[in-house]
Design a protein around this motif. Structure first.
Motif, short mmCIF file in Angstrom:
data_model
loop_
_atom_site.label_atom_id
_atom_site.label_comp_id
_atom_site.label_asym_id
_atom_site.label_seq_id
_atom_site.Cartn_x
_atom_site.Cartn_y
_atom_site.Cartn_z
N MET A 1 0.76 -1.25 0.47
CA MET A 1 -0.14 0.21 -0.04
C MET A 1 0.68 1.46 -0.05
O MET A 1 1.76 0.93 1.09
CB MET A 1 -0.88 0.44 1.13
N ARG A 2 0.57 2.55 -0.94
CA ARG A 2 1.67 3.41 -0.82
C ARG A 2 0.32 4.19 0.19
O ARG A 2 -0.42 4.84 0.19
CB ARG A 2 1.06 4.48 -2.48
N VAL A 3 1.37 4.89 1.43
CA VAL A 3 0.98 5.86 1.91
C VAL A 3 1.90 6.55 1.94
O VAL A 3 3.03 6.96 2.16
CB VAL A 3 0.49 4.90 3.89
N THR A 4 0.62 7.89 1.81
CA THR A 4 1.03 9.89 1.94
C THR A 4 1.42 10.03 3.24
O THR A 4 -0.07 10.61 4.01
CB THR A 4 0.93 10.71 0.62
N ILE A 5 1.87 10.65 4.06
CA ILE A 5 1.80 10.92 5.56
C ILE A 5 2.15 12.63 5.03
O ILE A 5 2.75 12.92 4.74
CB ILE A 5 2.74 11.17 6.68
N LEU A 6 1.18 13.76 5.39
CA LEU A 6 1.18 15.11 5.81
C LEU A 6 2.15 15.49 6.79
O LEU A 6 0.52 15.37 7.29
CB LEU A 6 0.13 15.84 4.98
N ASN A 7 3.05 16.11 6.98
CA ASN A 7 2.67 16.56 8.30
C ASN A 7 2.69 18.01 8.81
O ASN A 7 3.82 18.57 8.16
CB ASN A 7 4.57 16.10 8.85
N GLY A 8 1.38 18.07 9.63
CA GLY A 8 1.22 19.48 9.25
C GLY A 8 1.82 20.45 10.96
O GLY A 8 1.22 21.49 10.89
N ASN A 9 3.01 19.67 11.20
CA ASN A 9 3.46 20.42 12.08
C ASN A 9 4.45 21.57 12.26
O ASN A 9 5.71 21.09 11.69
CB ASN A 9 4.02 19.01 13.38
N PRO A 10 4.36 22.65 12.28
CA PRO A 10 4.23 23.97 12.11
C PRO A 10 5.63 24.11 12.94
O PRO A 10 6.50 24.60 12.51
CB PRO A 10 3.97 24.77 12.53
N ASP B 1 -2.82 5.16 -1.71
CA ASP B 1 -3.28 4.36 -1.53
C ASP B 1 -4.26 4.58 0.22
O ASP B 1 -5.81 5.16 0.15
CB ASP B 1 -3.23 3.06 -1.36
N LEU B 2 -3.81 5.55 1.07
CA LEU B 2 -4.41 5.69 2.46
C LEU B 2 -2.98 7.37 2.47
O LEU B 2 -1.70 7.46 2.24
CB LEU B 2 -3.22 4.84 3.06
N LEU B 3 -4.05 8.52 2.28
CA LEU B 3 -3.51 9.69 3.38
C LEU B 3 -3.48 9.89 4.38
O LEU B 3 -4.70 10.04 5.04
CB LEU B 3 -4.18 10.83 2.04
N ILE B 4 -2.52 9.83 5.15
CA ILE B 4 -2.63 10.83 6.51
C ILE B 4 -2.13 11.44 6.40
O ILE B 4 -1.31 12.81 6.55
CB ILE B 4 -1.34 9.29 7.24
#
Length: 154
Positions: free
Chosen positions: A1-10, A79-82
């Protein structure tokens, strides 16, 4: 599975959040998933200006030529966006919100009714599942946190 993590920690100095996110990514990778982590604070992502260019002039791609385009590509190819963010004043970081706003090119401007709700029509046949990781702020009660955890996003 392709997982993308968008880290919104400034704040890179938020070691607890960064450490947790790193461990989370490592567990996903050790389970055989292909993980791509985007630290949004290191990217140049402008604000959506509401010009509708992504729908009318250049369908499917924002007219603003910055890293927001990379975020959109990574999201739609997953496949999964975190989406991950510390919570401040009851909401995700402005950094993550700005990135999510810039994903409007991933849908069409046309609307449709689905189960008595109005949604944008899909531009693509496949979209990722979406998850949200939040780090509660000091003012958040345990009761409120468990209420948020029990909600289904999808």
């Amino acid at each position: 599975m392709r997982v993308t993590i968008l880290n919104g920690n400034p704040q890179a100095g938020n070691e607890v959040f960064e450490s947790y996110l790193g461990e989370f990514a490592e567990k996903l990778e050790s389970s055989g998933h292909n993980v791509k982590r985007l630290d949004l604070r290191d990217l140049k992502i402008g604000y959506c200006v509401g010009c509708f260019g992504c729908w009318l002039e250049n369908p499917g791609e924002c007219l603003i030529a910055d890293d927001g385009r990379e975020v959109c590509r990574a999201a739609i190819q997953s496949d999964l966006l975190i989406t991950a963010s510390p919570i401040s004043m009851g909401f995700i970081s402005s950094l993550l919100k700005r990135s999510l706003d810039r994903m409007i090119p991933l849908v069409l401007p046309h609307l449709e009714v689905d189960h008595d709700e109005i949604h944008h029509r899909k531009r693509y046949t496949k979209y990722p599942l979406v998850g949200l990781l939040m780090a509660k702020d000091a003012d958040r009660s345990e009761e409120h946190t468990s209420e948020l955890q029990s909600r289904q996003v999808i």
